[in-house]
Every structure is written in structure tokens, then in C-alpha cells.
Design a protein around this motif. Structure first.
Motif, PDB file in Angstrom:
ATOM      1  N   VAL A  69      47.572  38.139  27.833  1.00  0.00           N
ATOM      2  CA  VAL A  69      48.098  39.285  28.576  1.00  0.00           C
ATOM      3  C   VAL A  69      47.361  40.529  28.109  1.00  0.00           C
ATOM      4  O   VAL A  69      47.380  40.863  26.917  1.00  0.00           O
ATOM      5  N   VAL A  70      46.687  41.205  29.033  1.00  0.00           N
ATOM      6  CA  VAL A  70      45.939  42.422  28.722  1.00  0.00           C
ATOM      7  C   VAL A  70      46.818  43.623  29.047  1.00  0.00           C
ATOM      8  O   VAL A  70      47.209  43.820  30.203  1.00  0.00           O
ATOM      9  N   GLU A  71      47.148  44.418  28.039  1.00  0.00           N
ATOM     10  CA  GLU A  71      48.059  45.552  28.200  1.00  0.00           C
ATOM     11  C   GLU A  71      47.386  46.838  27.730  1.00  0.00           C
ATOM     12  O   GLU A  71      46.887  46.908  26.604  1.00  0.00           O
ATOM     13  N   LYS A  72      47.354  47.856  28.582  1.00  0.00           N
ATOM     14  CA  LYS A  72      46.643  49.091  28.236  1.00  0.00           C
ATOM     15  C   LYS A  72      47.387  49.954  27.224  1.00  0.00           C
ATOM     16  O   LYS A  72      46.788  50.796  26.548  1.00  0.00           O
ATOM     17  N   GLY A  73      48.700  49.795  27.097  1.00  0.00           N
ATOM     18  CA  GLY A  73      49.476  50.607  26.168  1.00  0.00           C
ATOM     19  C   GLY A  73      49.228  50.234  24.721  1.00  0.00           C
ATOM     20  O   GLY A  73      48.719  49.155  24.406  1.00  0.00           O
ATOM     21  N   LYS A  74      49.611  51.143  23.825  1.00  0.00           N
ATOM     22  CA  LYS A  74      49.431  50.890  22.394  1.00  0.00           C
ATOM     23  C   LYS A  74      50.220  49.669  21.955  1.00  0.00           C
ATOM     24  O   LYS A  74      49.831  48.959  21.026  1.00  0.00           O
ATOM     25  N   GLY A  75      51.322  49.435  22.614  1.00  0.00           N
ATOM     26  CA  GLY A  75      52.128  48.242  22.367  1.00  0.00           C
ATOM     27  C   GLY A  75      52.888  47.926  23.638  1.00  0.00           C
ATOM     28  O   GLY A  75      53.025  48.776  24.520  1.00  0.00           O
ATOM     29  N   VAL A  76      53.399  46.721  23.739  1.00  0.00           N
ATOM     30  CA  VAL A  76      54.182  46.371  24.927  1.00  0.00           C
ATOM     31  C   VAL A  76      55.422  47.255  24.988  1.00  0.00           C
ATOM     32  O   VAL A  76      56.126  47.421  24.000  1.00  0.00           O
ATOM     33  N   GLY A  77      55.658  47.855  26.135  1.00  0.00           N
ATOM     34  CA  GLY A  77      56.798  48.748  26.302  1.00  0.00           C
ATOM     35  C   GLY A  77      56.465  50.209  26.171  1.00  0.00           C
ATOM     36  O   GLY A  77      57.260  51.069  26.571  1.00  0.00           O
ATOM     37  N   SER A  78      55.285  50.543  25.624  1.00  0.00           N
ATOM     38  CA  SER A  78      54.956  51.955  25.412  1.00  0.00           C
ATOM     39  C   SER A  78      54.712  52.708  26.719  1.00  0.00           C
ATOM     40  O   SER A  78      54.799  53.933  26.760  1.00  0.00           O
ATOM     41  N   HIS A  79      54.394  52.000  27.802  1.00  0.00           N
ATOM     42  CA  HIS A  79      54.193  52.643  29.102  1.00  0.00           C
ATOM     43  C   HIS A  79      55.339  52.349  30.065  1.00  0.00           C
ATOM     44  O   HIS A  79      55.195  52.546  31.273  1.00  0.00           O
ATOM     45  N   PRO A 161      46.971  44.343  23.196  1.00  0.00           N
ATOM     46  CA  PRO A 161      47.339  45.730  23.519  1.00  0.00           C
ATOM     47  C   PRO A 161      46.132  46.662  23.452  1.00  0.00           C
ATOM     48  O   PRO A 161      45.040  46.277  23.023  1.00  0.00           O
ATOM     49  N   GLU A 162      46.357  47.895  23.891  1.00  0.00           N
ATOM     50  CA  GLU A 162      45.331  48.951  23.865  1.00  0.00           C
ATOM     51  C   GLU A 162      44.044  48.500  24.559  1.00  0.00           C
ATOM     52  O   GLU A 162      42.944  48.858  24.141  1.00  0.00           O
ATOM     53  N   THR A 163      44.190  47.724  25.612  1.00  0.00           N
ATOM     54  CA  THR A 163      43.031  47.208  26.332  1.00  0.00           C
ATOM     55  C   THR A 163      43.286  47.328  27.825  1.00  0.00           C
ATOM     56  O   THR A 163      44.193  46.682  28.361  1.00  0.00           O
ATOM     57  N   ALA A 164      42.503  48.175  28.475  1.00  0.00           N
ATOM     58  CA  ALA A 164      42.654  48.386  29.910  1.00  0.00           C
ATOM     59  C   ALA A 164      41.642  47.540  30.671  1.00  0.00           C
ATOM     60  O   ALA A 164      40.456  47.507  30.319  1.00  0.00           O
ATOM     61  N   ALA A 165      42.111  46.855  31.700  1.00  0.00           N
ATOM     62  CA  ALA A 165      41.201  46.120  32.578  1.00  0.00           C
ATOM     63  C   ALA A 165      40.666  47.105  33.615  1.00  0.00           C
ATOM     64  O   ALA A 165      41.431  47.634  34.417  1.00  0.00           O
ATOM     65  N   SER A 166      39.370  47.364  33.584  1.00  0.00           N
ATOM     66  CA  SER A 166      38.798  48.393  34.460  1.00  0.00           C
ATOM     67  C   SER A 166      38.177  47.829  35.728  1.00  0.00           C
ATOM     68  O   SER A 166      38.127  48.500  36.752  1.00  0.00           O
ATOM     69  N   ARG A 179      36.769  42.899  33.414  1.00  0.00           N
ATOM     70  CA  ARG A 179      35.991  43.641  32.415  1.00  0.00           C
ATOM     71  C   ARG A 179      36.880  44.734  31.861  1.00  0.00           C
ATOM     72  O   ARG A 179      37.500  45.483  32.622  1.00  0.00           O
ATOM     73  N   THR A 180      36.955  44.817  30.540  1.00  0.00           N
ATOM     74  CA  THR A 180      37.804  45.823  29.921  1.00  0.00           C
ATOM     75  C   THR A 180      37.072  47.149  29.835  1.00  0.00           C
ATOM     76  O   THR A 180      35.842  47.211  29.820  1.00  0.00           O
ATOM     77  N   GLY A 181      37.829  48.224  29.792  1.00  0.00           N
ATOM     78  CA  GLY A 181      37.245  49.559  29.739  1.00  0.00           C
ATOM     79  C   GLY A 181      36.734  49.919  28.356  1.00  0.00           C
ATOM     80  O   GLY A 181      37.165  49.353  27.340  1.00  0.00           O
ATOM     81  N   GLU A 196      33.701  52.083  21.424  1.00  0.00           N
ATOM     82  CA  GLU A 196      33.613  50.626  21.489  1.00  0.00           C
ATOM     83  C   GLU A 196      33.467  50.222  22.955  1.00  0.00           C
ATOM     84  O   GLU A 196      34.355  50.506  23.766  1.00  0.00           O
ATOM     85  N   PRO A 197      32.351  49.604  23.338  1.00  0.00           N
ATOM     86  CA  PRO A 197      32.156  49.266  24.747  1.00  0.00           C
ATOM     87  C   PRO A 197      33.122  48.173  25.208  1.00  0.00           C
ATOM     88  O   PRO A 197      33.590  47.352  24.402  1.00  0.00           O
ATOM     89  N   GLY A 198      33.421  48.183  26.500  1.00  0.00           N
ATOM     90  CA  GLY A 198      34.270  47.142  27.061  1.00  0.00           C
ATOM     91  C   GLY A 198      33.556  45.808  27.084  1.00  0.00           C
ATOM     92  O   GLY A 198      32.347  45.711  26.812  1.00  0.00           O
ATOM     93  N   GLY A 199      34.289  44.754  27.380  1.00  0.00           N
ATOM     94  CA  GLY A 199      33.693  43.423  27.376  1.00  0.00           C
ATOM     95  C   GLY A 199      34.236  42.570  28.511  1.00  0.00           C
ATOM     96  O   GLY A 199      35.193  42.942  29.196  1.00  0.00           O
ATOM     97  N   ASP A 200      33.608  41.429  28.710  1.00  0.00           N
ATOM     98  CA  ASP A 200      34.012  40.508  29.767  1.00  0.00           C
ATOM     99  C   ASP A 200      35.046  39.512  29.246  1.00  0.00           C
ATOM    100  O   ASP A 200      34.845  38.887  28.196  1.00  0.00           O
ATOM    101  N   ILE A 201      36.157  39.392  29.965  1.00  0.00           N
ATOM    102  CA  ILE A 201      37.134  38.340  29.702  1.00  0.00           C
ATOM    103  C   ILE A 201      37.040  37.354  30.869  1.00  0.00           C
ATOM    104  O   ILE A 201      37.378  37.688  32.007  1.00  0.00           O
ATOM    105  N   ILE A 202      36.538  36.172  30.586  1.00  0.00           N
ATOM    106  CA  ILE A 202      36.347  35.150  31.618  1.00  0.00           C
ATOM    107  C   ILE A 202      37.594  34.275  31.667  1.00  0.00           C
ATOM    108  O   ILE A 202      38.081  33.806  30.631  1.00  0.00           O
ATOM    109  N   ALA A 203      38.131  34.069  32.876  1.00  0.00           N
ATOM    110  CA  ALA A 203      39.361  33.283  33.026  1.00  0.00           C
ATOM    111  C   ALA A 203      39.257  32.357  34.233  1.00  0.00           C
ATOM    112  O   ALA A 203      38.609  32.673  35.227  1.00  0.00           O
TER     113      ALA A 203
END
Length: 317
Positions: A69-79, A161-166, A179-181, A196-203
Motif C-alpha cells: 500500500v503506497v500512502e503519501k502521508g507521513k503515516g496512515v491516517g495523517s491525511h 508511507p511518505e510515498t506519493a504515486a505520481s 512511479r513514485t514522486g 531522493e528521486p522517485g522510482g518504479d514500482i512494478i506490479a
């Protein structure tokens, strides 16, 4: 300050799609990638985790990380903000055998009221049957998210956490991940010392659970023609208050400060939910088919709080 009517969205649908670009040995491979750590994304993760527990062979075929699970917030629930009225049936379906006491609720709905508001008065009206909440419970969406994340992790789900899918990764006509931001950029886009550059998450499968207006979901719907009926939108503004006096009922309102009639077409209302002994959640929602493009829902909520009926509830908060 830019008004909503003056905002220009400069991106096109194509800006949110790209092919995998990281070297093969730098890509993160997962079985199923879920974008968004809200209630929908986490519920999906829990259900997938339950199914994989019943079929360990399938979990093994999905690789070292079956579900992430890719979540942009600092932790689950922070947004996640606001209280919510929840039907416990959905938790019973997702967690068979669970008791109400184990569910992440604050309190049951013991009383409720609907009011028609004018500038000076609040007139209680019969609660429409579609708004009856007897048997439902009040919950903090943030607490509910954290509770669901714990249940997901117990099933072996990886939460990032702290990872935005861009962007969505595509190969031909297939979505093959996200691809993460980039992290560590300033407001102008320049690189900071912690860049820190974003990266590819292959699924093998990608589930989009970003929320009502997620940019990847909207891009996918547009590109692949996933929706036949036009979506109806509304905008809500919410606050959580700490108050000295416990609210004794669930409240919904309609009318003032929204302006009705053909000239304005401002349709919506407010909610005030008790959240334990000393907190409440307050918000206002308006449909986006109003005629005045300069309307600010944030300002309308502030005006709503000046009403004597609401001011008494918030007094000392």
C-alpha cells in the motif's frame, strides 16, 4: 490568493502515464500495488490478505512482497480528517465474527436531529428516512485508518508511507505499476540536500484508491473510458473541535448560509458529529453545480459558525 474560478489546470491526461524507466535491478517488484492508505485502500488490502492466507500458493507466486500500500502521508491516517457515521455491517462483512466493541468506533448514535437554518433561527424538522442513523456508530476516520492498517500488517501487507504515486506505469495498453514522486524538492522544484528521486514500482495488478478526485484515477478513467455516467461532485470542508461540553446528538442542517433559487443553486448542508466527551467534527458540503464561481466553501463554513445555534455548541472550544 487565487480564487477557484481563476485556477487553471495545466496538466493533460498524458502527463500521468509513462513507461518504466529504472534499470531492472533498481525496480521494486510487488504482486499487487494499492495506491492510497485510506479506508477503501486498506479494506482492499485486508481482503486480499485474507484471500492470500487461504491460498498460500498464490501468495508465493506473487513474490517476496505480495501486496504493498503506497500512502503519501507521513503515516496512515495523517491525511484523514473528520468524524463519520459508519454502518457496522461493513466491518462484520470484512471481519466475520468481530464484535462491535472491537471495532474502531467512538460511540453509538444515540440521538439525531435535522435543522432548517435561517440567518437567525434553527428550526428542527422531522428526520428524513434516508438520513436515519439508528444502529450506526460515530468514528474518527483517522483512527479507523490506523486500525485498518494494523489489521493489514497482521496479514503481511507492506505499507509504504511518505510515498506519493505520481504517474501510472504502462506497457502497451496495460498498467504495470506506478512511479513514485521525487522527495526533497523545494517549492520551485529545486533539489534540496535530502533529495531522493522517485522510482518504479512494478506490479501485476494496480488498485487506485486515492480518494474522490485522485489524479491517477481520473487519468485512468479518461484514458481507458472506465465511466459511462458523468460523476456528480460536491466540495466539503471539515474541522475537528475540542469543546468543554459534550454534544448529545448527531446534527445535520440545511438552508442558511447557502443561497438557493435559480440564481445561485447552492445546494448542500452541514454536519456536526459528537466524537467522545470533549471533541466534535464539524463540516459543510456544497454541490459543485452552483452558479457563482467566486463561492468559497471555506468562507461559508466560517460564516456558518457565527450562527447563534452553532456558536453555542462551540463556545469555549
Amino acid at each position: 490568493m487565487t480564487r477557484p474560478s481563476e485556477f487553471v489546470f495545466e496538466n493533460s491526461v498524458g502527463d500521468f502515464f509513462t513507461e518504466p524507466s529504472d534499470p531492472m535491478d533498481e525496480r521494486i517488484e510487488v504482486g499487487i500495488c494499492i495506491v492510497g492508505g485510506g479506508p477503501a485502500g486498506l479494506a482492499a488490502a485486508v481482503r486480499i490478505g485474507q484471500l492470500l492466507k487461504e491460498q498460500p500458493g498464490l501468495a508465493e507466486r506473487l513474490g517476496e512482497i505480495p501486496v504493498a500500500v503506497v500512502e503519501k502521508g507521513k503515516g496512515v491516517g495523517s491525511h484523514l480528517l473528520s468524524g463519520a457515521v459508519v454502518n457496522p455491517l461493513v466491518f462484520r462483512q470484512l471481519f466475520p465474527g468481530i464484535s462491535v466493541e472491537e471495532m474502531p468506533f467512538i460511540q453509538p448514535v444515540e440521538d439525531e436531529a435535522v435543522y432548517y437554518m435561517t440567518r437567525k433561527n434553527a428550526m428542527r424538522i422531522p428526520t428524513p428516512p434516508t438520513m436515519w442513523n439508528h444502529g450506526n456508530f460515530i468514528a474518527s476516520v483517522s483512527q479507523m485508518g490506523r486500525w485498518l492498517s494494523e489489521k493489514a500488517e497482521e496479514l503481511g501487507i507492506m505499507i509504504v508511507p511518505e510515498t506519493a504515486a505520481s504517474k501510472l506505469l504502462v506497457s502497451g495498453s496495460r498498467i504495470v505499476g506506478v512511479r513514485t514522486g521525487d522527495k526533497g524538492r523545494d517549492r520551485e522544484g529545486g533539489e534540496l540536500t535530502n533529495f531522493e528521486p522517485g522510482g518504479d514500482i512494478i506490479a501485476r495488478a494496480t488498485i487506485l484508491a486515492e480518494g474522490t478526485l485522485g489524479h491517477l484515477s481520473m487519468a485512468a478513467i479518461s484514458k481507458f473510458g472506465l465511466r459511462e455516467n458523468p460523476q456528480v461532485w460536491e466540495l466539503g470542508v471539515k474541522e475537528v473541535w475540542k469543546v468543554p461540553k459534550q454534544l448529545d446528538r448527531l446534527i445535520h442542517t440545511m438552508g442558511w448560509p447557502l443561497r438557493g433559487g435559480r440564481k445561485y443553486r447552492e445546494f448542500g448542508g452541514s454536519f456536526i458529529y459528537p466524537m467522545g466527551e470533549d471533541h466534535l467534527s464539524l463540516g459543510l458540503v456544497i454541490g459543485l453545480d452552483y452558479c457563482d464561481a467566486t463561492v468559497s466553501v471555506h468562507d461559508i463554513l466560517q460564516e456558518f459558525k457565527t450562527h447563534s445555534f452553532v456558536r453555542e455548541i462551540l463556545e469555549g472550544g
